[in-house]
Design a protein around this motif. Structure first.
Motif, PDB file in Angstrom:
ATOM      1  N   TYR A   1       0.820  -1.217   0.000  1.00  0.00           N
ATOM      2  CA  TYR A   1       0.000   0.000   0.000  1.00  0.00           C
ATOM      3  C   TYR A   1       0.854   1.268   0.000  1.00  0.00           C
ATOM      4  CZ  TYR A   1      -3.794  -3.168   1.352  1.00  0.00           C
ATOM      5  OH  TYR A   1      -4.717  -4.193   1.385  1.00  0.00           O
ATOM      6  N   GLY A   2       2.127   1.143   0.350  1.00  0.00           N
ATOM      7  CA  GLY A   2       2.977   2.310   0.436  1.00  0.00           C
ATOM      8  C   GLY A   2       2.612   3.193   1.618  1.00  0.00           C
ATOM      9  N   SER A   3       3.216   4.367   1.663  1.00  0.00           N
ATOM     10  CA  SER A   3       2.948   5.360   2.714  1.00  0.00           C
ATOM     11  C   SER A   3       3.132   6.745   2.119  1.00  0.00           C
ATOM     12  CB  SER A   3       3.899   5.184   3.905  1.00  0.00           C
ATOM     13  OG  SER A   3       3.740   3.932   4.522  1.00  0.00           O
ATOM     14  N   SER A   4       2.176   7.621   2.381  1.00  0.00           N
ATOM     15  CA  SER A   4       2.298   8.995   1.891  1.00  0.00           C
ATOM     16  C   SER A   4       1.387   9.899   2.707  1.00  0.00           C
ATOM     17  CB  SER A   4       1.929   9.091   0.407  1.00  0.00           C
ATOM     18  OG  SER A   4       0.528   9.089   0.229  1.00  0.00           O
ATOM     19  N   ALA A   5       1.549  11.200   2.495  1.00  0.00           N
ATOM     20  CA  ALA A   5       0.723  12.175   3.206  1.00  0.00           C
ATOM     21  C   ALA A   5      -0.716  12.153   2.724  1.00  0.00           C
ATOM     22  CB  ALA A   5       1.306  13.577   3.015  1.00  0.00           C
ATOM     23  N   HIS A   6      -0.986  11.508   1.599  1.00  0.00           N
ATOM     24  CA  HIS A   6      -2.334  11.507   1.011  1.00  0.00           C
ATOM     25  C   HIS A   6      -3.038  10.169   1.179  1.00  0.00           C
ATOM     26  CE1 HIS A   6      -1.188  15.326  -0.771  1.00  0.00           C
ATOM     27  NE2 HIS A   6      -0.120  14.757  -1.295  1.00  0.00           N
ATOM     28  N   ASP A   7      -2.541   9.325   2.067  1.00  0.00           N
ATOM     29  CA  ASP A   7      -3.146   8.010   2.268  1.00  0.00           C
ATOM     30  C   ASP A   7      -4.532   8.140   2.913  1.00  0.00           C
ATOM     31  OD1 ASP A   7      -0.951   6.744   1.268  1.00  0.00           O
ATOM     32  OD2 ASP A   7      -0.085   6.231   3.220  1.00  0.00           O
ATOM     33  N   PRO A   8      -5.415   7.154   2.678  1.00  0.00           N
ATOM     34  CA  PRO A   8      -6.690   7.125   3.397  1.00  0.00           C
ATOM     35  C   PRO A   8      -6.461   6.826   4.872  1.00  0.00           C
ATOM     36  CG  PRO A   8      -6.372   5.089   2.171  1.00  0.00           C
ATOM     37  CD  PRO A   8      -5.258   6.005   1.769  1.00  0.00           C
ATOM     38  N   VAL A   9      -7.487   7.040   5.673  1.00  0.00           N
ATOM     39  CA  VAL A   9      -7.381   6.740   7.100  1.00  0.00           C
ATOM     40  C   VAL A   9      -7.022   5.267   7.300  1.00  0.00           C
ATOM     41  CG1 VAL A   9      -8.630   6.649   9.292  1.00  0.00           C
ATOM     42  CG2 VAL A   9      -8.967   8.577   7.738  1.00  0.00           C
ATOM     43  N   MET A  10      -7.665   4.395   6.512  1.00  0.00           N
ATOM     44  CA  MET A  10      -7.366   2.965   6.550  1.00  0.00           C
ATOM     45  C   MET A  10      -7.383   2.411   5.132  1.00  0.00           C
ATOM     46  SD  MET A  10      -9.313   1.338   9.875  1.00  0.00           S
ATOM     47  CE  MET A  10     -10.946   1.869   9.364  1.00  0.00           C
ATOM     48  N   PHE A  11      -6.411   1.561   4.837  1.00  0.00           N
ATOM     49  CA  PHE A  11      -6.385   0.873   3.552  1.00  0.00           C
ATOM     50  C   PHE A  11      -7.282  -0.354   3.613  1.00  0.00           C
ATOM     51  CE2 PHE A  11      -2.227   3.035   3.325  1.00  0.00           C
ATOM     52  CZ  PHE A  11      -2.279   3.556   2.040  1.00  0.00           C
TER      53      PHE A  11
ATOM     54  N   SER B   1      15.440  15.578   4.625  1.00  0.00           N
ATOM     55  CA  SER B   1      16.613  15.298   3.805  1.00  0.00           C
ATOM     56  C   SER B   1      17.798  14.864   4.644  1.00  0.00           C
ATOM     57  CB  SER B   1      16.984  16.534   2.986  1.00  0.00           C
ATOM     58  OG  SER B   1      17.265  17.628   3.859  1.00  0.00           O
ATOM     59  N   GLY B   2      17.767  15.209   5.941  1.00  0.00           N
ATOM     60  CA  GLY B   2      18.895  14.873   6.789  1.00  0.00           C
ATOM     61  C   GLY B   2      18.979  13.399   7.127  1.00  0.00           C
ATOM     62  N   VAL B   3      17.857  12.683   7.009  1.00  0.00           N
ATOM     63  CA  VAL B   3      17.861  11.266   7.336  1.00  0.00           C
ATOM     64  C   VAL B   3      18.842  10.510   6.457  1.00  0.00           C
ATOM     65  CG1 VAL B   3      16.442   9.168   7.353  1.00  0.00           C
ATOM     66  CG2 VAL B   3      15.506  11.315   8.200  1.00  0.00           C
ATOM     67  N   TRP B   4      18.950  10.925   5.226  1.00  0.00           N
ATOM     68  CA  TRP B   4      19.816  10.210   4.300  1.00  0.00           C
ATOM     69  C   TRP B   4      21.295  10.409   4.644  1.00  0.00           C
ATOM     70  CZ3 TRP B   4      17.048   6.986   1.512  1.00  0.00           C
ATOM     71  CH2 TRP B   4      15.710   7.289   1.296  1.00  0.00           C
TER      72      TRP B   4
ATOM     73  N   ASP C   1      11.057   3.669   0.484  1.00  0.00           N
ATOM     74  CA  ASP C   1       9.759   3.210   0.980  1.00  0.00           C
ATOM     75  C   ASP C   1       9.733   3.156   2.504  1.00  0.00           C
ATOM     76  OD1 ASP C   1       8.920   2.921  -1.640  1.00  0.00           O
ATOM     77  OD2 ASP C   1       9.492   0.804  -1.742  1.00  0.00           O
ATOM     78  N   GLN C   2      10.830   2.724   3.108  1.00  0.00           N
ATOM     79  CA  GLN C   2      10.901   2.660   4.563  1.00  0.00           C
ATOM     80  C   GLN C   2      10.931   4.059   5.172  1.00  0.00           C
ATOM     81  OE1 GLN C   2      14.406   0.338   4.541  1.00  0.00           O
ATOM     82  NE2 GLN C   2      13.342  -1.630   4.429  1.00  0.00           N
ATOM     83  N   TYR C   3      11.609   4.964   4.502  1.00  0.00           N
ATOM     84  CA  TYR C   3      11.621   6.362   4.943  1.00  0.00           C
ATOM     85  C   TYR C   3      10.206   6.929   4.945  1.00  0.00           C
ATOM     86  CZ  TYR C   3      11.953  11.424   4.206  1.00  0.00           C
ATOM     87  OH  TYR C   3      11.760  12.773   4.269  1.00  0.00           O
ATOM     88  N   ALA C   4       9.430   6.622   3.896  1.00  0.00           N
ATOM     89  CA  ALA C   4       8.046   7.099   3.831  1.00  0.00           C
ATOM     90  C   ALA C   4       7.211   6.485   4.959  1.00  0.00           C
ATOM     91  CB  ALA C   4       7.441   6.747   2.472  1.00  0.00           C
ATOM     92  N   TYR C   5       7.445   5.202   5.251  1.00  0.00           N
ATOM     93  CA  TYR C   5       6.696   4.559   6.337  1.00  0.00           C
ATOM     94  C   TYR C   5       6.997   5.206   7.678  1.00  0.00           C
ATOM     95  CZ  TYR C   5       5.319   1.063   9.781  1.00  0.00           C
ATOM     96  OH  TYR C   5       4.767   0.437  10.874  1.00  0.00           O
ATOM     97  N   LEU C   6       8.262   5.507   7.938  1.00  0.00           N
ATOM     98  CA  LEU C   6       8.636   6.135   9.206  1.00  0.00           C
ATOM     99  C   LEU C   6       8.191   7.593   9.272  1.00  0.00           C
ATOM    100  CD1 LEU C   6      12.200   4.609   9.629  1.00  0.00           C
ATOM    101  CD2 LEU C   6      10.114   3.951  10.843  1.00  0.00           C
ATOM    102  N   SER C   7       7.812   8.156   8.132  1.00  0.00           N
ATOM    103  CA  SER C   7       7.285   9.519   8.107  1.00  0.00           C
ATOM    104  C   SER C   7       5.777   9.559   8.310  1.00  0.00           C
ATOM    105  CB  SER C   7       7.625  10.196   6.773  1.00  0.00           C
ATOM    106  OG  SER C   7       9.025  10.328   6.605  1.00  0.00           O
ATOM    107  N   TYR C   8       5.055   8.603   7.686  1.00  0.00           N
ATOM    108  CA  TYR C   8       3.593   8.666   7.668  1.00  0.00           C
ATOM    109  C   TYR C   8       2.916   7.445   8.287  1.00  0.00           C
ATOM    110  CZ  TYR C   8       4.862  12.208   4.235  1.00  0.00           C
ATOM    111  OH  TYR C   8       5.433  13.291   3.609  1.00  0.00           O
ATOM    112  N   GLY C   9       3.596   6.316   8.338  1.00  0.00           N
ATOM    113  CA  GLY C   9       2.985   5.115   8.882  1.00  0.00           C
ATOM    114  C   GLY C   9       2.005   4.488   7.901  1.00  0.00           C
ATOM    115  N   ARG C  10       1.163   3.579   8.435  1.00  0.00           N
ATOM    116  CA  ARG C  10       0.210   2.867   7.581  1.00  0.00           C
ATOM    117  C   ARG C  10      -0.798   2.145   8.475  1.00  0.00           C
ATOM    118  NH1 ARG C  10       3.502  -0.651   5.788  1.00  0.00           N
ATOM    119  NH2 ARG C  10       4.474   0.789   4.332  1.00  0.00           N
TER     120      ARG C  10
END
Length: 380
Positions: free
Chosen positions: A147-157, A281-284, A301-310
């Motif tokens: 499902y990925g992770s992003s700022a535009h994800d639904p509340v629940m997949f 950008s500093g995480v990298w 993908d893992q960076y996005a998960y740690l930013s937004y979750g799922r």
């Protein structure tokens, strides 16, 4: 250390429709040297309804794991090799549980070797299943990472959801490809019941995952201004879901996750770690910190998960598959902290006590300085 069985593995008992279920007689499990494959084999070998359990892996499990497998038969075989078809055919296998997909690259070969191991192995295994007339059900361990992770994800997949952006590479892309191959098997062999389990990020005392390593270090880098929503799955509940799917033979795709969520900031506090907020950008640039904390290179993908979750909707898991995890997300995380014996850098109880005092102080201040009816809050 593996958790005790007092809460072992979720509801794998009968449901109202189980009188119509034909239980498997010969089950083959891939990935026997890994946690899920090995302990699932041990569970199935203890089930008197199953005649034979065959555990397969390219390398031999530990002596302790072999002992736990009991009456199960271990076959050393690489599923990328056509020999796997002979194992399935000669064993008269009726149920295949594919639990071998790896989320991290081997020590040599990197992402290319990981893709070869995951995708080519699944293709060869499913081709062998297609040719074997005895096979009647296939269970695939997949992942919520599709499902990925992003700022535009639904509340629940839901199971019908998809990632907001296409994956170009990595474990999520490989997992989607593997799901596509097993669905192709279902189309070519409609007599085979194909079950796909999309497991939430797993955690527990025994499993070694990116998340468990990430949260084990004294300093935990966090994305400045972001707080990921985490839905987790206890390692024993993951085993319970796989066992339930193997026994029930219920076709379909199912999200598997615990009830409730915790925020990443809460998880860090509960573990007694120290958050280290950094610009995205500093995480990298934190390679040295990653090595010190003993967790792997963070992918995009893992960076996005740690930013937004799922977070996933698990209605189908309960109503159709008939499985209910024993641990909530918070309970699973706390069991990981206890089981790993993490020494708090900051006492979580003191943090919670301080939070409680701050909230109480704010409430008292608010009661003494009420905003007049019709008035305007200066902070509004």
């Amino acid at each position: 250390m593996v958790p005790s069985n007092d809460r072992d593995g979720g509801n794998t008992g009968n449901t109202g429709n189980d009188d119509k279920v034909h239980y498997p007689k010969v089950v083959l499990v891939t990935g026997a040297c890994r946690f899920l494959g090995g302990y699932l084999t041990a569970r199935l070998a203890q089930n008197p309804l199953i005649d034979t359990v065959i555990a397969v892996d390219a390398i031999a499990p530990s002596k302790d794991m072999l002992r736990r497998m009991g009456r199960a038969e271990f076959v050393r075989a690489d599923i990328r090799n056509p020999f796997i078809a002979k194992v399935i055919r000669n064993g008269d296998v009726d149920t295949v549980v594919h639990a071998a997909a790896a989320s991290y690259a081997p020590r040599s070969g990197g992402s290319a070797a990981l893709k070869e191991l995951n995708v080519m192995g699944a293709m060869q295994l499913f081709a062998a299943c297609q040719k074997a007339p005895s096979v009647r059900r296939v269970v695939l361990k997949s992942t919520s990472e599709v499902y990925g992770s992003s700022a535009h994800d639904p509340v629940m997949f839901t199971e019908d959801s998809s990632s907001r952006r296409p994956f170009r590479e990595g474990f999520a892309k490989d997992s989607l490809d593997i799901e596509g191959y097993v669905r192709a098997l279902a189309r070519r062999r409609p007599d085979i019941a194909v079950t796909i389990l999309r497991l939430a990020n797993m955690i527990g005392p025994a499993m070694d995952t990116l998340l468990s390593r990430y949260l084990a270090g004294p300093l935990v880098p966090t994305m400045l201004g972001r707080d990921a929503r985490l839905q987790l799955l206890h390692e024993q509940d993951a085993l319970g879901a796989l066992e339930r799917a193997a026994m029930a033979g219920k076709a379909g795709t199912f999200n598997i996750g615990a009830d409730g969520i915790i925020m990443l900031s809460q998880a860090i506090r509960r573990a007694g770690r120290i958050p280290l907020p950094v610009p995205g950008s500093g995480v990298w640039a934190l390679d040295s910190l990653r090595r010190a904390n003993k967790y792997a290179e963070i992918s995009r993908d893992q960076y996005a998960y740690l930013s937004y979750g799922r977070v996933m909707d698990t209605t189908r898991m309960r109503t159709e598959l008939g499985f209910q995890p024993k641990w909530t997300t918070a309970e699973a995380f706390d069991d990981y902290v206890r089981g790993r014996g993490l020494t708090p850098i900051i006492d979580p109880n003191r943090v919670r006590s301080l939070e409680g005092r701050v909230i109480a102080l704010a409430q008292r201040w608010g009661s003494r300085n009420p905003i007049p009816w019709g008035g305007v809050d200066r902070f509004g």
